[in-house]
Design an enzyme around this catalytic site. Structure first.
Site, PDB file in Angstrom:
ATOM      1  N   ASP A  51      45.385 -20.644  58.999  1.00 55.05           N
ATOM      2  CA  ASP A  51      45.215 -19.407  59.768  1.00 55.05           C
ATOM      3  C   ASP A  51      45.321 -18.176  58.869  1.00 55.05           C
ATOM      4  O   ASP A  51      45.585 -17.082  59.345  1.00 55.05           O
ATOM      5  CB  ASP A  51      46.250 -19.334  60.909  1.00 55.05           C
ATOM      6  CG  ASP A  51      47.682 -19.309  60.401  1.00 55.05           C
ATOM      7  OD1 ASP A  51      47.886 -19.418  59.170  1.00 55.05           O
ATOM      8  OD2 ASP A  51      48.600 -19.170  61.226  1.00 55.05           O
ATOM      9  N   HIS A 205      56.526 -12.718  63.153  1.00 55.75           N
ATOM     10  CA  HIS A 205      55.720 -11.548  62.807  1.00 55.75           C
ATOM     11  C   HIS A 205      54.569 -11.376  63.795  1.00 55.75           C
ATOM     12  O   HIS A 205      54.173 -10.245  64.101  1.00 55.75           O
ATOM     13  CB  HIS A 205      55.190 -11.657  61.372  1.00 55.75           C
ATOM     14  CG  HIS A 205      54.470 -12.931  61.068  1.00 55.75           C
ATOM     15  ND1 HIS A 205      55.085 -14.164  61.102  1.00 55.75           N
ATOM     16  CD2 HIS A 205      53.179 -13.180  60.773  1.00 55.75           C
ATOM     17  CE1 HIS A 205      54.196 -15.099  60.798  1.00 55.75           C
ATOM     18  NE2 HIS A 205      53.028 -14.519  60.608  1.00 55.75           N
TER      19      HIS A 205
END
Ligand code: SF4
Length: 211
Positions: A51, A205
Site C-alpha cells: 500500500d 496514522h
C-alpha cells in the site's frame, strides 16, 4: 560514491507498532526487492498487497543524496531543534537495499535512534537500534531476530505459530489494508484473542489523518 535514493522524508508521528505515536522523521527509501512498484507487475510480484508508493525520488523531502552525511543532515534539519529522543524510522520499499553502516553512524552522531521496517529478506545492517521485520508469504526471511515482528494479516502461506519461535521481543498482528478490510480486522482480532503472544497493531496514522 554511494548515492541514496529517497522517495520521501518528513517529520511525523510513527503510525504503527510498539513505537506508534512517537515523534519521528520518517525516511522512505526508493525501491523494493519484492515488487517493482508498477501496477502491471503486481499480480506476479513476490509481494502483492503493498500500500506504499516507493518508486522514484519525487515525494515530500525526497531526492538523491550523495553521501551519508548529506542525508543525515537532511534528517536532522527535518527534526528541527531539540536533542531529546531523536528518532528516525527508515523504511521503503526495502530499506536494507540502501541503508549501510556509514548512514547509521552519521545518524547516531547526530543523536538519532535508528529504527527500520524491513521485509527481512536481507540481513539487517549492523548498529540499528530498533528492527521491525514484516514477513511476506513465499519469501525467505533471513532476519529472524529483532525488536518487533509485525505480521500483516491475513496472508495465505504464513503460519503465525511458526513465527512465534523467532527471536523477537514483540509480536504484532496488523490487519491488511485491503478491500476486505472488515474480514482482515476480524481475522487479526481473532488471532490476538486465540494466541496471547500477539498484539493487535493498527495503522494509527491513517486513523488520525497523518501521512
Ligand atoms: S515488501 Fe514492503 S515495500 Fe516491498 S512490495 Fe511488499 S509491502 Fe511493499
Amino acid at each position: 560514491m554511494t548515492i541514496y535514493a529517497v522517495k520521501e522524508c518528513f517529520l511525523t508521528l510513527q503510525g504503527e507498532g510498539m513505537q506508534s505515536g512517537s515523534r519521528a522523521v520518517f525516511l522512505r527509501f526508493a525501491g523494493c526487492n519484492l515488487w517493482s512498484g508498477r501496477e502491471q507487475d503486481r499480480a506476479d510480484a513476490q509481494c502483492n498487497f503493498c500500500d506504499t508508493h516507493f518508486v522514484g525520488t519525487d515525494g515530500e523531502g525526497g531526492g538523491k543524496f550523495r553521501s551519508a552525511g548529506e542525508l543525515a543532515e537532511h534528517v536532522e534539519r527535518l527534526w528541527g531543534e531539540g536533542n531529546e529522543r531523536r528518532l528516525v524510522v527508515i523504511t521503503g520499499g526495502e530499506p536494507m537495499l540502501q541503508l549501510d553502516e556509514a548512514l547509521v553512524e552519521c545518524l547516531h552522531e547526530r543523536g538519532f535512534r535508528v529504527a527500520v521496517e524491513t521485509n527481512g529478506t536481507l540481513p539487517a545492517t549492523a548498529g540499528i537500534d530498533w528492527i521491525c521485520v514484516s514477513p511476506k508469504a513465499g519469501t525467505e526471511v533471513v532476519q529472524r531476530s529483532g525488536d518487533e515482528l509485525k505480521l500483516v494479516w491475513p496472508q495465505q502461506g504464513i503460519d503465525p505459530v511458526e513465527l512465534e519461535g523467532w527471536a523477537f521481543n514483540h509480536f504484532l498482528i496488523q490487519p491488511m489494508d485491503c478491500e476486505r478490510g472488515d474480514e482482515a480486522r476480524a481475522a487479526a482480532i481473532k488471532l490476538a484473542m486465540d494466541r496471547p503472544q500477539w498484539r493487535l497493531s493498527l495503522q494509527t496514522h491513517k486513523v488520525v489523518g497523518l501521512a
